[in-house]
Scaffold this motif. Structure first.
Motif, short mmCIF file in Angstrom:
data_model
loop_
_atom_site.label_atom_id
_atom_site.label_comp_id
_atom_site.label_asym_id
_atom_site.label_seq_id
_atom_site.Cartn_x
_atom_site.Cartn_y
_atom_site.Cartn_z
N LEU A 158 0.82 -1.21 0.00
CA LEU A 158 0.00 0.00 0.00
C LEU A 158 0.86 1.26 0.00
O LEU A 158 0.49 2.26 -0.61
CB LEU A 158 -0.97 -0.01 1.18
N VAL A 159 2.01 1.22 0.68
CA VAL A 159 2.94 2.35 0.62
C VAL A 159 3.37 2.57 -0.83
O VAL A 159 3.35 3.70 -1.33
CB VAL A 159 4.17 2.12 1.54
N ASN A 160 3.72 1.49 -1.51
CA ASN A 160 4.11 1.59 -2.92
C ASN A 160 2.96 2.12 -3.78
O ASN A 160 3.18 2.92 -4.70
CB ASN A 160 4.59 0.24 -3.46
N ALA A 161 1.74 1.68 -3.50
CA ALA A 161 0.58 2.16 -4.25
C ALA A 161 0.38 3.67 -4.02
O ALA A 161 0.09 4.40 -4.98
CB ALA A 161 -0.67 1.40 -3.84
N LEU A 162 0.57 4.11 -2.79
CA LEU A 162 0.46 5.54 -2.50
C LEU A 162 1.54 6.33 -3.26
O LEU A 162 1.26 7.38 -3.84
CB LEU A 162 0.58 5.82 -1.00
N HIS A 163 2.75 5.80 -3.28
CA HIS A 163 3.84 6.47 -4.00
C HIS A 163 3.54 6.52 -5.50
O HIS A 163 3.77 7.56 -6.15
CB HIS A 163 5.17 5.79 -3.73
N ASP A 164 3.03 5.42 -6.06
CA ASP A 164 2.66 5.40 -7.48
C ASP A 164 1.55 6.41 -7.77
O ASP A 164 1.56 7.10 -8.79
CB ASP A 164 2.21 4.00 -7.91
N TRP A 165 0.58 6.48 -6.86
CA TRP A 165 -0.55 7.39 -6.99
C TRP A 165 -0.06 8.84 -6.96
O TRP A 165 -0.50 9.68 -7.74
CB TRP A 165 -1.52 7.08 -5.85
N PHE A 166 0.87 9.13 -6.05
CA PHE A 166 1.45 10.47 -5.97
C PHE A 166 2.18 10.83 -7.26
O PHE A 166 2.03 11.92 -7.80
CB PHE A 166 2.44 10.57 -4.80
N GLU A 167 3.00 9.90 -7.77
CA GLU A 167 3.76 10.15 -9.00
C GLU A 167 2.83 10.42 -10.18
O GLU A 167 3.10 11.30 -11.01
CB GLU A 167 4.69 8.97 -9.32
N ALA A 168 1.73 9.68 -10.25
CA ALA A 168 0.77 9.89 -11.33
C ALA A 168 0.16 11.29 -11.23
O ALA A 168 -0.01 11.98 -12.25
CB ALA A 168 -0.32 8.83 -11.29
N GLN A 169 -0.16 11.71 -10.02
CA GLN A 169 -0.73 13.04 -9.85
C GLN A 169 0.29 14.13 -10.17
O GLN A 169 -0.05 15.14 -10.81
CB GLN A 169 -1.26 13.22 -8.42
N LEU A 170 1.52 13.93 -9.76
CA LEU A 170 2.57 14.90 -10.10
C LEU A 170 2.69 15.06 -11.61
O LEU A 170 2.75 16.19 -12.13
CB LEU A 170 3.92 14.44 -9.54
N SER A 171 2.70 13.96 -12.32
CA SER A 171 2.81 13.99 -13.77
C SER A 171 1.59 14.64 -14.40
O SER A 171 1.71 15.51 -15.27
CB SER A 171 3.00 12.58 -14.30
N ASP A 172 0.41 14.24 -13.95
CA ASP A 172 -0.83 14.73 -14.54
C ASP A 172 -1.11 16.20 -14.24
O ASP A 172 -1.70 16.90 -15.06
CB ASP A 172 -2.02 13.90 -14.08
N HIS A 173 -0.72 16.67 -13.06
CA HIS A 173 -1.02 18.07 -12.71
C HIS A 173 0.04 19.03 -13.23
O HIS A 173 -0.18 20.24 -13.22
CB HIS A 173 -1.18 18.21 -11.19
N GLY A 174 1.17 18.52 -13.69
CA GLY A 174 2.18 19.38 -14.30
C GLY A 174 2.59 20.53 -13.41
O GLY A 174 3.00 20.34 -12.27
#
Length: 171
Positions: free
Chosen positions: A148-164
């Motif tokens: 779940l920690v890894n899932a949260l990190h992946d989720w954060f990275e996706a948001q960082l990329s998507d929100h530019g």
């Protein structure tokens, strides 16, 4: 833009068609900022989910050993309107996420967003805490499960990329 490409080809304007192809393949410009088509789409969908103005606020994503912190802050620390909207939204999101409802991020980023499926499955094992800060609010996510920690990190990275340019890493 596809209409521009079609119009350029229909008019026999090779130069216009080439310019259109270059525009389609390159990031879009918005207020001097370069964004990808996906970032533009995410910002547009975000307007229907997030009540605050993305142009006047910034998301900060900070991964931690047990999950991470998501800060949303007003770009102007004295902007009471944006701060109030941020706080209201993050309070609602904390409640929703604690109940396994990740519908808002899915609506903005898509159901196949990295990490989202695991977060939905393991929501009962993730503590989500809301905290106000002078310029906005913070959601803190904590779990003792590495998956779940890894899932949260992946989720954060996706948001960082998507929100530019509307987001920053808190690393």
């Amino acid at each position: 833009m596809r209409r521009l490409l079609t119009a350029g080809i229909a008019a026999g304007g090779v130069g216009a068609a080439l310019a259109a192809v270059l525009l389609i393949g390159s990031p879009q410009q918005d207020n001097g900022d370069r964004r990808t088509d996906r970032q533009e789409a995410v910002a547009e969908r975000g307007q229907s989910v997030m009540p605050f103005d993305l142009e006047q606020t910034t998301h900060h994503f900070t991964p931690t050993e047990t999950g991470g912190a998501q800060d949303v802050v007003a770009d102007r620390p004295d902007d009471a309107k944006q701060i109030g909207l941020i706080r209201t939204h993050l309070q609602q999101e904390a409640k929703a996420f604690s109940q396994g409802d990740f519908g808002d991020p899915a609506q903005i980023h898509g159901d196949s967003m990295p990490g989202l499926g695991k977060l939905r499955e393991g929501y009962e094992r993730i503590e989500v805490r809301y905290r106000e800060r002078p310029d906005g609010a913070t959601l803190t996510y904590a779990t003792d499960e590495p998956t779940l920690v890894n899932a949260l990190h992946d989720w954060f990275e996706a948001q960082l990329s998507d929100h530019g340019d509307h987001a920053e890493s808190g690393h």
